[in-house]
Design a protein around this motif. Sequence first.
Motif, PDB file in Angstrom:
ATOM      1  N   PHE A  75      -1.680  10.034   4.138  1.00  0.00           N
ATOM      2  CA  PHE A  75      -1.671   8.357   3.856  1.00  0.00           C
ATOM      3  C   PHE A  75      -2.965   7.885   4.323  1.00  0.00           C
ATOM      4  N   TRP A 102      -5.696   8.977   2.031  1.00  0.00           N
ATOM      5  CA  TRP A 102      -5.577   8.055   0.615  1.00  0.00           C
ATOM      6  C   TRP A 102      -6.149   6.711   0.733  1.00  0.00           C
ATOM      7  N   LEU A 103      -5.771   6.244   1.992  1.00  0.00           N
ATOM      8  CA  LEU A 103      -6.274   4.852   2.387  1.00  0.00           C
ATOM      9  C   LEU A 103      -7.934   4.757   2.518  1.00  0.00           C
ATOM     10  N   SER A 112       0.829  -1.288  -0.022  1.00  0.00           N
ATOM     11  CA  SER A 112       0.261  -0.017   0.088  1.00  0.00           C
ATOM     12  C   SER A 112       0.970   1.471   0.110  1.00  0.00           C
ATOM     13  N   LEU A 113       2.166   1.123   0.749  1.00  0.00           N
ATOM     14  CA  LEU A 113       2.943   2.205   0.784  1.00  0.00           C
ATOM     15  C   LEU A 113       3.519   2.556  -0.742  1.00  0.00           C
ATOM     16  N   GLN A 162       2.014   1.763  -3.628  1.00  0.00           N
ATOM     17  CA  GLN A 162       0.903   2.355  -4.021  1.00  0.00           C
ATOM     18  C   GLN A 162       0.553   4.057  -4.084  1.00  0.00           C
ATOM     19  N   TYR A 163       0.907   4.343  -2.862  1.00  0.00           N
ATOM     20  CA  TYR A 163       0.738   5.573  -2.253  1.00  0.00           C
ATOM     21  C   TYR A 163       1.712   6.470  -2.901  1.00  0.00           C
ATOM     22  N   GLU A 164       3.101   5.786  -3.051  1.00  0.00           N
ATOM     23  CA  GLU A 164       4.036   6.636  -3.540  1.00  0.00           C
ATOM     24  C   GLU A 164       3.959   6.890  -5.043  1.00  0.00           C
ATOM     25  N   TYR A 188       0.949   7.377  -6.290  1.00  0.00           N
ATOM     26  CA  TYR A 188      -0.041   8.330  -6.566  1.00  0.00           C
ATOM     27  C   TYR A 188       0.655   9.682  -6.126  1.00  0.00           C
ATOM     28  N   CYS A 199       7.400   9.086   2.322  1.00  0.00           N
ATOM     29  CA  CYS A 199       7.671   7.741   2.354  1.00  0.00           C
ATOM     30  C   CYS A 199       8.195   7.185   3.601  1.00  0.00           C
TER      31      CYS A 199
END
Length: 282
Positions: free
Chosen positions: A77, A80-81, A9-10, A12-14, A16, A31
Amino acid sequence: MTTMFNLESLTQYEAYLHEEDRSPNTIQKYCHDISVFLVFSNTQELSKPLVLSFKEHLLSRYAPASVNSMLAAVNGFLTWLGVPQYKVKPLKIQRDIFSKPEKELTQREYQRLIATAEQRQNRKLALLIQTICSTGIRVSELQHITVSATHTGRTTVMCKGKTRTIFLPKELCRMLKRYCNEQEISSGCIFRSKSDKPLDRSNIWRMMKNLCKKANVSPDKVFPHNLRHLFARTYYKIEKDISRLADILGHSSINTTRMYTIETGRKHARQMDKMQLAYWIP
């Protein structure tokens, strides 16, 4: 409701954040902070109590400003989740109205740094220091100081999704042109490493720290961003125009600019002494 989160998930967030056109430094910072939270969670289910516990953990290890910075990354974060209800409030920090004398770089110390760099025949460092301080640029923007910029007296930079023009003083242009001629630099970025790449933050930081020992200036005062602060204080002292200074520095908020112009309080203390409202009673 509980949610699991992990390295995937991290990642994927990066991705994004890249899509949102965030700066590389911002993405790296976010991050890193979220990774700290991930390690702290130790595979626990994501919940509000867990985030509150993380906040307490940070309080025992970091300064309040750093805690708020890391919480901002984690809160972004969480949004976003899809679990914004797990976000926690930042610490309330009273803004300092005076700067710490031991942290403020004076003009005399600045001049001593330049003189020492020249004495040690390190003209690149002497000019680098003057370029940051006389233009107010961020160290990440130094790569935009090019040969062509010395001829036009200006350069355009993009930072945090905003574009702004940076002006170069005439005397700085003259010195940089002479340096380029001496080093046979005909185009592109002026401040380069031995591998012909733009100097990065770590290179510049190390060069400045080595110089401050020779110049007898406290290492706590010698870093690129403090040169930007010296520029801001000097400009504001002359012009008293906070709005224009904010434009020059590339700040979205004047409140941010005000942090750059605060003084140590020496002037206030002298003014209060002149009032002579405290009397000695024998």
